[in-house]
Design an enzyme around this catalytic site. Sequence first.
Site, PDB file in Angstrom:
ATOM      1  N   ASN A 129     -31.181  -2.486  29.755  1.00  0.00           N
ATOM      2  CA  ASN A 129     -30.904  -2.703  31.764  1.00  0.00           C
ATOM      3  C   ASN A 129     -31.190  -1.951  32.838  1.00  0.00           C
ATOM      4  O   ASN A 129     -30.403  -1.191  32.845  1.00  0.00           O
ATOM      5  CB  ASN A 129     -29.294  -3.103  31.317  1.00  0.00           C
ATOM      6  CG  ASN A 129     -28.978  -1.683  30.812  1.00  0.00           C
ATOM      7  OD1 ASN A 129     -29.147  -0.869  29.984  1.00  0.00           O
ATOM      8  ND2 ASN A 129     -27.193  -2.112  29.917  1.00  0.00           N
ATOM      9  N   ARG A 131     -22.778   8.440  33.070  1.00  0.00           N
ATOM     10  CA  ARG A 131     -21.606   8.204  32.387  1.00  0.00           C
ATOM     11  C   ARG A 131     -20.249   9.008  33.047  1.00  0.00           C
ATOM     12  O   ARG A 131     -20.787  10.824  33.593  1.00  0.00           O
ATOM     13  CB  ARG A 131     -21.804   8.583  31.357  1.00  0.00           C
ATOM     14  CG  ARG A 131     -22.282   8.005  30.139  1.00  0.00           C
ATOM     15  CD  ARG A 131     -21.075   7.195  29.919  1.00  0.00           C
ATOM     16  NE  ARG A 131     -21.847   6.087  28.971  1.00  0.00           N
ATOM     17  CZ  ARG A 131     -22.665   4.642  29.129  1.00  0.00           C
ATOM     18  NH1 ARG A 131     -22.765   4.695  30.214  1.00  0.00           N
ATOM     19  NH2 ARG A 131     -23.191   4.099  28.206  1.00  0.00           N
ATOM     20  N   GLN A 142     -12.433   3.980  31.418  1.00  0.00           N
ATOM     21  CA  GLN A 142     -12.395   2.726  31.192  1.00  0.00           C
ATOM     22  C   GLN A 142     -11.017   1.748  30.283  1.00  0.00           C
ATOM     23  O   GLN A 142     -11.759   2.170  29.381  1.00  0.00           O
ATOM     24  CB  GLN A 142     -14.422   2.302  30.982  1.00  0.00           C
ATOM     25  CG  GLN A 142     -15.468   3.578  31.943  1.00  0.00           C
ATOM     26  CD  GLN A 142     -16.350   2.678  31.879  1.00  0.00           C
ATOM     27  OE1 GLN A 142     -17.135   3.067  32.733  1.00  0.00           O
ATOM     28  NE2 GLN A 142     -16.248   1.773  31.599  1.00  0.00           N
ATOM     29  N   HIS A 162     -17.203  -0.415  36.461  1.00  0.00           N
ATOM     30  CA  HIS A 162     -19.410  -0.560  35.042  1.00  0.00           C
ATOM     31  C   HIS A 162     -19.754  -1.285  35.331  1.00  0.00           C
ATOM     32  O   HIS A 162     -19.387  -2.694  33.969  1.00  0.00           O
ATOM     33  CB  HIS A 162     -18.547   0.122  33.904  1.00  0.00           C
ATOM     34  CG  HIS A 162     -19.761   0.646  32.912  1.00  0.00           C
ATOM     35  ND1 HIS A 162     -19.284   1.097  31.649  1.00  0.00           N
ATOM     36  CD2 HIS A 162     -21.060   0.399  32.908  1.00  0.00           C
ATOM     37  CE1 HIS A 162     -20.763   1.856  31.373  1.00  0.00           C
ATOM     38  NE2 HIS A 162     -21.671   0.890  32.594  1.00  0.00           N
TER      39      HIS A 162
HETATM   40  P1  NAI Z   1     -33.104   7.691  28.282  1.00  0.00           P
HETATM   41  O1  NAI Z   1     -32.969   8.463  26.978  1.00  0.00           O
HETATM   42  O2  NAI Z   1     -34.033   7.003  28.965  1.00  0.00           O
HETATM   43  O3  NAI Z   1     -33.676   8.887  29.259  1.00  0.00           O
HETATM   44  C1  NAI Z   1     -32.459  10.395  29.197  1.00  0.00           C
HETATM   45  C2  NAI Z   1     -33.182  11.242  30.145  1.00  0.00           C
HETATM   46  O4  NAI Z   1     -31.966  12.099  29.781  1.00  0.00           O
HETATM   47  C3  NAI Z   1     -34.205  12.343  29.132  1.00  0.00           C
HETATM   48  O5  NAI Z   1     -35.207  12.302  29.478  1.00  0.00           O
HETATM   49  C4  NAI Z   1     -33.558  13.632  28.740  1.00  0.00           C
HETATM   50  O6  NAI Z   1     -34.321  14.521  28.279  1.00  0.00           O
HETATM   51  C5  NAI Z   1     -32.980  13.208  30.435  1.00  0.00           C
HETATM   52  N1  NAI Z   1     -31.123  14.836  29.514  1.00  0.00           N
HETATM   53  C6  NAI Z   1     -30.195  14.532  28.821  1.00  0.00           C
HETATM   54  N2  NAI Z   1     -29.753  15.605  28.587  1.00  0.00           N
HETATM   55  C7  NAI Z   1     -29.997  16.462  29.887  1.00  0.00           C
HETATM   56  C8  NAI Z   1     -29.266  17.485  30.171  1.00  0.00           C
HETATM   57  N3  NAI Z   1     -28.590  18.084  30.253  1.00  0.00           N
HETATM   58  N4  NAI Z   1     -30.185  18.227  31.739  1.00  0.00           N
HETATM   59  C9  NAI Z   1     -31.274  16.543  31.547  1.00  0.00           C
HETATM   60  N5  NAI Z   1     -31.848  15.815  31.647  1.00  0.00           N
HETATM   61  C10 NAI Z   1     -31.218  15.551  30.516  1.00  0.00           C
HETATM   62  O7  NAI Z   1     -31.964   7.161  28.884  1.00  0.00           O
HETATM   63  P2  NAI Z   1     -32.372   6.736  29.659  1.00  0.00           P
HETATM   64  O8  NAI Z   1     -32.042   4.302  29.151  1.00  0.00           O
HETATM   65  O9  NAI Z   1     -32.461   6.420  31.296  1.00  0.00           O
HETATM   66  O10 NAI Z   1     -30.419   5.769  30.517  1.00  0.00           O
HETATM   67  C11 NAI Z   1     -30.120   7.070  31.063  1.00  0.00           C
HETATM   68  C12 NAI Z   1     -28.529   6.387  30.313  1.00  0.00           C
HETATM   69  O11 NAI Z   1     -28.161   5.906  31.243  1.00  0.00           O
HETATM   70  C13 NAI Z   1     -27.680   6.476  28.649  1.00  0.00           C
HETATM   71  O12 NAI Z   1     -27.377   7.345  28.448  1.00  0.00           O
HETATM   72  C14 NAI Z   1     -26.408   5.599  29.832  1.00  0.00           C
HETATM   73  O13 NAI Z   1     -25.577   6.821  29.513  1.00  0.00           O
HETATM   74  C15 NAI Z   1     -26.222   5.400  30.626  1.00  0.00           C
HETATM   75  N6  NAI Z   1     -26.677   4.009  31.529  1.00  0.00           N
HETATM   76  C16 NAI Z   1     -25.758   3.016  32.299  1.00  0.00           C
HETATM   77  C17 NAI Z   1     -25.636   1.899  32.606  1.00  0.00           C
HETATM   78  C18 NAI Z   1     -24.420   1.505  32.940  1.00  0.00           C
HETATM   79  O14 NAI Z   1     -24.444   0.497  33.096  1.00  0.00           O
HETATM   80  N7  NAI Z   1     -23.925   2.188  34.284  1.00  0.00           N
HETATM   81  C19 NAI Z   1     -26.430   0.824  31.754  1.00  0.00           C
HETATM   82  C20 NAI Z   1     -27.523   2.053  31.093  1.00  0.00           C
HETATM   83  C21 NAI Z   1     -27.742   3.121  31.040  1.00  0.00           C
END
Ligand code: NAI
Length: 358
Positions: free
Chosen positions: A117, A256, A285, A309
Amino acid sequence: MKVLAILYNGFKAAKAEPRLLGTVENELGLRAYLESQGHEYIVTSSKEGPDSDFQKHIADTDILITTPFHPGYLTKELMAKAKNLKVCVTAGVGSDHVDLNAAVERKIQVLEVSGSNVVSVAEQVMMSILLLVRNFVPAHEQAVSGNWQVSDIARNAFDLEGKVVGTLGAGRIGHRVLQRLVPFNTKELLYFDYKGLPKEAEQAVGARRVEDLKEFVSQCDVVTVNAPLHEGTKGLINKDLLQHFKPGAWLVNTARGAICNADDVAAAVKSGQLRGYAGDVWNQQPAPADHPWRSMRNPLGGGNGMTPHYSGTTLDAQTRYAEGTKQILQNYFEGKPQDPGNVIVGVGKIESASYGQR
Ligand code: NAI
């Protein structure tokens, strides 16, 4: 095997719209498949407290399926009761509702449908940035309420062109957000992430990496949060960090809710220190009726772009994460390797580099 899924009730909408796959009614479309393979499939929305179906069934569940939209919190304590549990599958992206360290200790795998997503969220981020910067919500409220006073809206409406926009987290979603921002002719695109973007990707979007978080936020007109929730991001955006934001900056968080301190953000919007905050994720939530993010407004009456959400659960996304969940289950039952991108915790080891520097 016993498979337990914690999903949200879709009620009438789910009966009328079978593509609402992430609901209790439509069961991720997995019942026929699981039962044809001889598995037991329990689906429920009841997840809070010791009498919930979640806590009752977890004791002898082999495979747990949850979604971030109605998270069944798998704490260390609950995991200790889950004697048969081998695999947790997140139907979606973001597995912070599972205690990942406890899963490592107990050799429980945590898998998610990575990428399912990310476009859905990146589009929501673009919408949220635009609705804040252009002061859309108060303008829309005038339209539906019968009012017409352009000056009241225009005095806090801006163009995105020429602004500095930064993403905190430049993984799948953050990178897609940067790509979508390119045609808006921003002054600069920035990112903060302990993992650098691949050089070609960085060049293609023309983004500059900033290595210090305070420096990063102090340069941005708009900050978008696209990092997972983990020990290193919980409460990261709080009163102290907000003091380093540009006065009147906009903040978008679809990652989040708990990455932001709810009271500190609401206070910053109310005082005008932040011109606005938008997102779909909440620290609780469903969010309680009196959650400060429901009612906060900036001093000029706008600045609130909150929704429930839903950004990652469009009908398109639901098709993808339901199919991805089935594929993960099939791989598991057939002993085939999982797509490495989907493995957050392998057997006894955190495999994803996205949940903090360990
Ligand atoms: P991803 O794993 O591809 O990318 C996450 C990035 O955040 C990585 O590059 C990582 O190094 C970076 N990161 C981690 N800790 C960090 C920090 N302390 N400071 C800076 N960067 C940091 O994950 P993706 O697919 O981009 O998703 C990210 C988040 O988005 C998910 O973990 C989820 O919590 C949220 N999400 C929300 C959705 C919604 O419906 N609102 C749906 C899908 C994801």
